[in-house]
Design a protein around this motif. Structure first.
Motif, mmCIF file in Angstrom:
data_model
loop_
_atom_site.group_PDB
_atom_site.id
_atom_site.type_symbol
_atom_site.label_atom_id
_atom_site.label_comp_id
_atom_site.label_asym_id
_atom_site.label_seq_id
_atom_site.Cartn_x
_atom_site.Cartn_y
_atom_site.Cartn_z
ATOM 1 N N SER A 30 -7.406 4.963 4.987
ATOM 2 C CA SER A 30 -7.293 6.293 4.384
ATOM 3 C C SER A 30 -6.327 6.280 3.202
ATOM 4 N N ILE A 31 -5.328 5.393 3.252
ATOM 5 C CA ILE A 31 -4.390 5.263 2.127
ATOM 6 C C ILE A 31 -5.152 4.820 0.885
ATOM 7 N N ILE A 32 -6.059 3.851 1.064
ATOM 8 C CA ILE A 32 -6.776 3.254 -0.060
ATOM 9 C C ILE A 32 -7.752 4.240 -0.685
ATOM 10 N N GLY A 33 -8.505 4.927 0.142
ATOM 11 C CA GLY A 33 -9.536 5.820 -0.392
ATOM 12 C C GLY A 33 -9.089 7.258 -0.529
ATOM 13 N N ASP A 34 -8.840 7.892 0.571
ATOM 14 C CA ASP A 34 -8.599 9.332 0.578
ATOM 15 C C ASP A 34 -7.274 9.726 -0.052
ATOM 16 N N ARG A 35 -6.187 9.072 0.310
ATOM 17 C CA ARG A 35 -4.865 9.517 -0.139
ATOM 18 C C ARG A 35 -4.465 9.010 -1.515
ATOM 19 N N LYS A 36 -4.862 7.783 -1.856
ATOM 20 C CA LYS A 36 -4.377 7.233 -3.131
ATOM 21 C C LYS A 36 -5.472 6.826 -4.108
ATOM 22 N N LEU A 50 0.827 -1.207 0.000
ATOM 23 C CA LEU A 50 0.000 0.000 0.000
ATOM 24 C C LEU A 50 0.862 1.258 0.000
ATOM 25 N N GLN A 51 2.041 1.174 0.605
ATOM 26 C CA GLN A 51 2.950 2.319 0.599
ATOM 27 C C GLN A 51 3.628 2.490 -0.760
ATOM 28 N N MET A 52 3.875 1.377 -1.470
ATOM 29 C CA MET A 52 4.642 1.416 -2.712
ATOM 30 C C MET A 52 3.807 1.705 -3.956
ATOM 31 N N VAL A 53 2.526 1.389 -3.924
ATOM 32 C CA VAL A 53 1.697 1.580 -5.117
ATOM 33 C C VAL A 53 1.387 3.075 -5.285
ATOM 34 N N ARG A 54 1.342 3.522 -6.521
ATOM 35 C CA ARG A 54 1.131 4.934 -6.831
ATOM 36 C C ARG A 54 -0.319 5.351 -6.615
ATOM 37 N N LYS A 55 -0.543 6.628 -6.588
ATOM 38 C CA LYS A 55 -1.901 7.164 -6.543
ATOM 39 C C LYS A 55 -2.647 6.668 -7.786
ATOM 40 N N LEU A 56 -3.885 6.229 -7.607
ATOM 41 C CA LEU A 56 -4.730 5.647 -8.652
ATOM 42 C C LEU A 56 -4.166 4.321 -9.191
#
Length: 163
Positions: free
Chosen positions: A96-102, A72-78
């Motif tokens: 929040s990483i999955i929805g809001d941030r990325k 989850l930290q390594m995958v890019r936004k979208l």
């Protein structure tokens, strides 16, 4: 998994594993780059390779909670996160990483009855590489010993039981 991913023709296929012998097999099967996360800061290396964006797709296939967090930290936004494991314990992540941030595309995947014909056909014709994956075979009468070796503690990738 690596030989199948190679068939999808990614620009760059990177395999991660804690065991160097598995990384050697991943390289043999088509990975462009192999890294051991206990020896390399894989997140920093991914960011360097992608000018800070992260990987397009991360396939988690270890069943270890730390790999989920790492992915989850390594995958890019979208980007796309694919979960392809069975876990021995619950895994928690910051949603929040999955929805809001990325805004990630998160997919679950596992073996289904529909994959077996494809896999059998392509192992038979050599397009899915398997050389050296099964390191020991056991007759059915020695199933308990086979299960002992299947733990991996003797260095085996996979074992097979013959009838």
């Amino acid at each position: 998994m690596v030989t199948y991913a190679r068939q999808r023709n990614p620009k760059l296929l990177i395999a991660l594993d804690m065991k160097d012998e598995r990384l050697a097999k991943a390289k043999e099967f088509g990975a462009d780059i192999v890294w051991n996360p206990s020896k390399v800061d894989v997140q920093a290396e991914i960011l360097k390779l992608t000018d800070g964006y992260g990987c397009d797709t991360y396939i988690e296939a270890t069943g270890h909670p730390s790999s989920v967090i790492q992915g989850l930290q390594m995958v890019r936004k979208l980007g796309r996160f694919v979960e392809f494991s069975v876990f021995a314990e619950p895994t928690t992540v910051d949603w929040s990483i999955i929805g809001d941030r990325k805004e990630l595309d998160v997919l679950g995947s596992h073996l289904s009855p529909y994959c077996y014909p494809y896999v059998i056909e392509h192992i038979a014709d050599g397009t899915l590489k398997t050389d050296g994956v099964v390191s020991r075979t056991f007759p059915i009468e020695k199933w308990e010993e086979a299960f002992e070796y299947a733990t991996g503690k003797y260095g085996d990738f996979k074992v097979a039981i013959t009838f």
